[in-house]
Design a protein around this motif. Sequence first.
Motif, PDB file in Angstrom:
ATOM      1  N   PHE A   1       0.873  -1.170   0.000  1.00  0.00           N
ATOM      2  CA  PHE A   1       0.000   0.000   0.000  1.00  0.00           C
ATOM      3  C   PHE A   1       0.912   1.223   0.000  1.00  0.00           C
ATOM      4  O   PHE A   1       1.624   1.472   0.975  1.00  0.00           O
ATOM      5  N   GLU A   2       0.899   1.958  -1.096  1.00  0.00           N
ATOM      6  CA  GLU A   2       1.816   3.070  -1.271  1.00  0.00           C
ATOM      7  C   GLU A   2       1.060   4.389  -1.193  1.00  0.00           C
ATOM      8  O   GLU A   2       0.025   4.568  -1.844  1.00  0.00           O
ATOM      9  N   SER A   3       1.587   5.306  -0.433  1.00  0.00           N
ATOM     10  CA  SER A   3       0.917   6.577  -0.180  1.00  0.00           C
ATOM     11  C   SER A   3       0.702   7.360  -1.463  1.00  0.00           C
ATOM     12  O   SER A   3       1.571   7.405  -2.338  1.00  0.00           O
ATOM     13  N   ASN A   4      -0.467   7.971  -1.582  1.00  0.00           N
ATOM     14  CA  ASN A   4      -0.805   8.849  -2.703  1.00  0.00           C
ATOM     15  C   ASN A   4      -0.604   8.160  -4.046  1.00  0.00           C
ATOM     16  O   ASN A   4      -0.236   8.788  -5.045  1.00  0.00           O
ATOM     17  N   THR A   5      -0.869   6.870  -4.061  1.00  0.00           N
ATOM     18  CA  THR A   5      -0.661   6.032  -5.233  1.00  0.00           C
ATOM     19  C   THR A   5      -1.865   5.118  -5.396  1.00  0.00           C
ATOM     20  O   THR A   5      -2.472   4.703  -4.401  1.00  0.00           O
ATOM     21  N   ASP A   6      -2.203   4.794  -6.638  1.00  0.00           N
ATOM     22  CA  ASP A   6      -3.342   3.911  -6.879  1.00  0.00           C
ATOM     23  C   ASP A   6      -3.159   2.577  -6.166  1.00  0.00           C
ATOM     24  O   ASP A   6      -2.043   2.036  -6.087  1.00  0.00           O
ATOM     25  N   VAL A   7      -4.255   2.048  -5.665  1.00  0.00           N
ATOM     26  CA  VAL A   7      -4.227   0.739  -5.005  1.00  0.00           C
ATOM     27  C   VAL A   7      -4.372  -0.347  -6.067  1.00  0.00           C
ATOM     28  O   VAL A   7      -5.347  -0.385  -6.811  1.00  0.00           O
ATOM     29  N   ILE A   8      -3.367  -1.210  -6.159  1.00  0.00           N
ATOM     30  CA  ILE A   8      -3.387  -2.349  -7.077  1.00  0.00           C
ATOM     31  C   ILE A   8      -2.961  -3.583  -6.295  1.00  0.00           C
ATOM     32  O   ILE A   8      -2.370  -3.477  -5.214  1.00  0.00           O
ATOM     33  N   PRO A   9      -3.247  -4.793  -6.803  1.00  0.00           N
ATOM     34  CA  PRO A   9      -2.957  -6.005  -6.024  1.00  0.00           C
ATOM     35  C   PRO A   9      -1.494  -6.171  -5.649  1.00  0.00           C
ATOM     36  O   PRO A   9      -1.175  -6.628  -4.550  1.00  0.00           O
ATOM     37  N   SER A  10      -0.564  -5.817  -6.553  1.00  0.00           N
ATOM     38  CA  SER A  10       0.857  -5.953  -6.239  1.00  0.00           C
ATOM     39  C   SER A  10       1.661  -5.012  -7.119  1.00  0.00           C
ATOM     40  O   SER A  10       1.173  -4.529  -8.147  1.00  0.00           O
ATOM     41  N   ARG A  11       2.888  -4.767  -6.694  1.00  0.00           N
ATOM     42  CA  ARG A  11       3.816  -3.927  -7.459  1.00  0.00           C
ATOM     43  C   ARG A  11       4.933  -4.810  -8.029  1.00  0.00           C
ATOM     44  O   ARG A  11       5.414  -5.716  -7.353  1.00  0.00           O
ATOM     45  N   ARG A  12       5.324  -4.513  -9.248  1.00  0.00           N
ATOM     46  CA  ARG A  12       6.429  -5.246  -9.858  1.00  0.00           C
ATOM     47  C   ARG A  12       7.741  -4.588  -9.461  1.00  0.00           C
ATOM     48  O   ARG A  12       7.967  -3.410  -9.747  1.00  0.00           O
ATOM     49  N   CYS A  13       8.620  -5.349  -8.838  1.00  0.00           N
ATOM     50  CA  CYS A  13       9.851  -4.808  -8.260  1.00  0.00           C
ATOM     51  C   CYS A  13      11.068  -5.471  -8.901  1.00  0.00           C
ATOM     52  O   CYS A  13      11.533  -6.523  -8.426  1.00  0.00           O
ATOM     53  N   PRO A  14      11.618  -4.900  -9.977  1.00  0.00           N
ATOM     54  CA  PRO A  14      12.799  -5.488 -10.614  1.00  0.00           C
ATOM     55  C   PRO A  14      14.020  -5.509  -9.704  1.00  0.00           C
ATOM     56  O   PRO A  14      14.792  -6.469  -9.701  1.00  0.00           O
ATOM     57  N   VAL A  15      14.239  -4.417  -8.947  1.00  0.00           N
ATOM     58  CA  VAL A  15      15.376  -4.331  -8.030  1.00  0.00           C
ATOM     59  C   VAL A  15      14.819  -4.156  -6.624  1.00  0.00           C
ATOM     60  O   VAL A  15      14.406  -3.062  -6.240  1.00  0.00           O
ATOM     61  N   LEU A  16      14.781  -5.251  -5.881  1.00  0.00           N
ATOM     62  CA  LEU A  16      14.208  -5.259  -4.535  1.00  0.00           C
ATOM     63  C   LEU A  16      15.329  -5.400  -3.512  1.00  0.00           C
ATOM     64  O   LEU A  16      16.015  -6.430  -3.454  1.00  0.00           O
ATOM     65  N   ILE A  17      15.527  -4.364  -2.721  1.00  0.00           N
ATOM     66  CA  ILE A  17      16.530  -4.348  -1.648  1.00  0.00           C
ATOM     67  C   ILE A  17      15.756  -4.531  -0.347  1.00  0.00           C
ATOM     68  O   ILE A  17      15.113  -3.604   0.145  1.00  0.00           O
ATOM     69  N   GLU A  18      15.790  -5.736   0.183  1.00  0.00           N
ATOM     70  CA  GLU A  18      14.918  -6.072   1.306  1.00  0.00           C
ATOM     71  C   GLU A  18      15.732  -6.682   2.438  1.00  0.00           C
ATOM     72  O   GLU A  18      16.535  -7.590   2.238  1.00  0.00           O
ATOM     73  N   GLN A  19      15.544  -6.123   3.639  1.00  0.00           N
ATOM     74  CA  GLN A  19      16.174  -6.617   4.865  1.00  0.00           C
ATOM     75  C   GLN A  19      17.708  -6.642   4.759  1.00  0.00           C
ATOM     76  O   GLN A  19      18.361  -7.599   5.146  1.00  0.00           O
ATOM     77  N   PHE A  20      18.244  -5.568   4.249  1.00  0.00           N
ATOM     78  CA  PHE A  20      19.690  -5.372   4.232  1.00  0.00           C
ATOM     79  C   PHE A  20      20.099  -4.535   5.445  1.00  0.00           C
ATOM     80  O   PHE A  20      19.430  -3.555   5.779  1.00  0.00           O
ATOM     81  N   LYS A  21      21.211  -4.889   6.038  1.00  0.00           N
ATOM     82  CA  LYS A  21      21.788  -4.086   7.107  1.00  0.00           C
ATOM     83  C   LYS A  21      22.754  -3.036   6.569  1.00  0.00           C
ATOM     84  O   LYS A  21      23.052  -2.051   7.246  1.00  0.00           O
ATOM     85  N   ALA A  22      23.240  -3.267   5.365  1.00  0.00           N
ATOM     86  CA  ALA A  22      24.109  -2.299   4.692  1.00  0.00           C
ATOM     87  C   ALA A  22      24.199  -2.703   3.233  1.00  0.00           C
ATOM     88  O   ALA A  22      24.215  -3.896   2.910  1.00  0.00           O
ATOM     89  N   LEU A  23      24.248  -1.718   2.345  1.00  0.00           N
ATOM     90  CA  LEU A  23      24.435  -1.988   0.919  1.00  0.00           C
ATOM     91  C   LEU A  23      24.759  -0.675   0.215  1.00  0.00           C
ATOM     92  O   LEU A  23      24.112   0.351   0.452  1.00  0.00           O
ATOM     93  N   THR A  24      25.748  -0.715  -0.657  1.00  0.00           N
ATOM     94  CA  THR A  24      26.022   0.391  -1.561  1.00  0.00           C
ATOM     95  C   THR A  24      25.870  -0.106  -2.988  1.00  0.00           C
ATOM     96  O   THR A  24      26.410  -1.163  -3.339  1.00  0.00           O
ATOM     97  N   ILE A  25      25.121   0.621  -3.794  1.00  0.00           N
ATOM     98  CA  ILE A  25      25.046   0.359  -5.230  1.00  0.00           C
ATOM     99  C   ILE A  25      25.784   1.486  -5.937  1.00  0.00           C
ATOM    100  O   ILE A  25      25.380   2.651  -5.841  1.00  0.00           O
ATOM    101  N   GLU A  26      26.858   1.137  -6.609  1.00  0.00           N
ATOM    102  CA  GLU A  26      27.646   2.102  -7.379  1.00  0.00           C
ATOM    103  C   GLU A  26      27.294   1.911  -8.847  1.00  0.00           C
ATOM    104  O   GLU A  26      27.630   0.901  -9.465  1.00  0.00           O
TER     105      GLU A  26
END
Length: 618
Positions: A85-110
């Motif tokens: 559920f994304e603020s000020n955004t249309d409600v749809i069943p799911s979002r397509r996430c090509p690059v998902l950074i989830e539950q990282f304690k640290a990460l740098t993308i260069e």
Amino acid sequence: MLLVFIPMTRILFCSISLLLLLSPAKAQDTIRLADYGYIPGSRQNAVPYVQQALADAKKRQHPVLVFAPGRYDFWPQYATDKAYFESNTDVIPSRRCPVLIEQFKALTIEGNNAEWVFHDRVQPITIDSSEQIIIRNLHIDWDIPLTAQAQINTVTDNYVDLAINAYESPYIIEDDKLTFVGEGWKSRVWGAMEFDKDSKRIVAQSGDNCMGENFQHYKATELEKGLVRLSYPGKHKPITGNWLVLRHSARDHAGVFIVGSKAVQIENLYLYHTAGLGILSQYSADLRFTNVQVVPNEKKNRILSGHDDGMHFSNCRGQITIDSCRFASLMDDPINIHGTSVRIIKKITDTRLRCRFMHDQSIGFSWADAGDTLGIIENESMRTVGKAVVTSFQPQDPREFDIDIAAPLPAGIGEGDALENLHWTPQVWIKRSYFGSNRARGILVSTPGSVLIENNVFTSSGSAILIAGDANGWYESGAVNDVLIRNNLFQDPCLTSLYQFCEGIISIYPEIPHPDSRYPFHRNIRIEYNAFNPFDYPVLYAKSVQGLTFSHNTIARSTRYQPFHHRRAMLSFDWCRQVEIKDNKLEGEVLGKNILLKETPRKEIKFNKQQGLQITLQ
């Protein structure tokens, strides 16, 4: 992170602390996408390669994921589908996430200035439940954008001919309507914005009505490939040679979505296009954005940039810093910072309430946790009458939830009144940034945390700065308590078109059904050492403020545009108290050298007469 709450040093201290927190440790573990076999420019789908690299990065202590320069294509195949559920955004069943950074304690993308090109309706980067994330040196765009543009070829009283790049924005005529088709989607034109062919700014006084009042009844005909005639009567039409940004799609995916995360830094990001909001940060803390450019891709001869807001912050906390960023040709506001008010719809017991999210695009949030402090808002006057501490939060469905509080509500508060969560309120520093000609305003800010807006340049189509807040319309909460607006340049394109709440170059406009000057909504706003170049009357409009200073500003008249605003006062104060106007300098034949008071007692205004201003009572 410990913050020292001293008014003049707090922001600097927070900024230094955040930089130290975000500085990568010496023992970095470098991962190169090239080692996974992806060849830039191959047009292969980069999604599975990046997913594998991220999975390996999660096993490292200080991972740095490095992209070689070049083009990377991201298709929805293999992207992770996640329900958000994304603020000020249309409600749809799911979002397509090509690059998902989830539950990282640290990460740098260069990124090394790599070009990430997306296809179909996707959310390029999602940062979920993570911390100490750095993303830098990237360019994000679409081959087939999810908004279209056209140059105006011919204009008559009965039709408009549009030249469209049909290779970039393929289209069909369906049921006599211009309909754009892309990679897995099609959508019909529902609105347009007119941009001047030379300045690339929204045409003055065109706003949301550049095509005229009969536009929705147009009939489309293809004259030849890439040349479309829109036939409809009416003399109010756009100007030959100018550009139209043709709005046709929904806002269903953000460009970057940051949720449940903290200590996130994004720098040197060129976000040329999105499927909705640009960077949406929600229930996250301590965020820093440096040299983020949400602008058209000039190499592709584009007029359009983002589909909606450039940066949107909903229910965040800690320190938000926006430094040296640039926004242009957006279809909504460059920056919007706010909380979410909810309505009490039932008192189940003295300490249990049934509440509802009131706006269709802001539902489904995990709105509060045990221990959070709530503000209790009487709906008619928008007066905060007390506070409450949450003991439990129990969702019933995406729109409604039950909440338990430690003590009963104050007398007279009940169904129809509102709550806001004071735990999720940030401090904000916006500096050295450029706010170009975008569809609506420049900065919207509603937070009780300290706000500093300094050394920026505004050429907004509507108001440059809007301080709103309400529990009646958008339900975007956050009465301000400490705002300093200083050393900014407000150039003459500001307020050349009218949009919602645009009552001045700076507009302080909370939605209050029945204002009462005894109960001011906003407090402690200082506007000082700024330069204004108005072509029209209203420079500042303020409603329901206690403690407002307008001082040491220079106001120099511009004659580039014709005045048209319905307000005929330079400074207007409605239901305000403790206002000080001093040491401002007027240059040229400034319009409306006056101060208009409505339900604001004359004794509440302090000003020195050398400024050449006169007070008028309404």
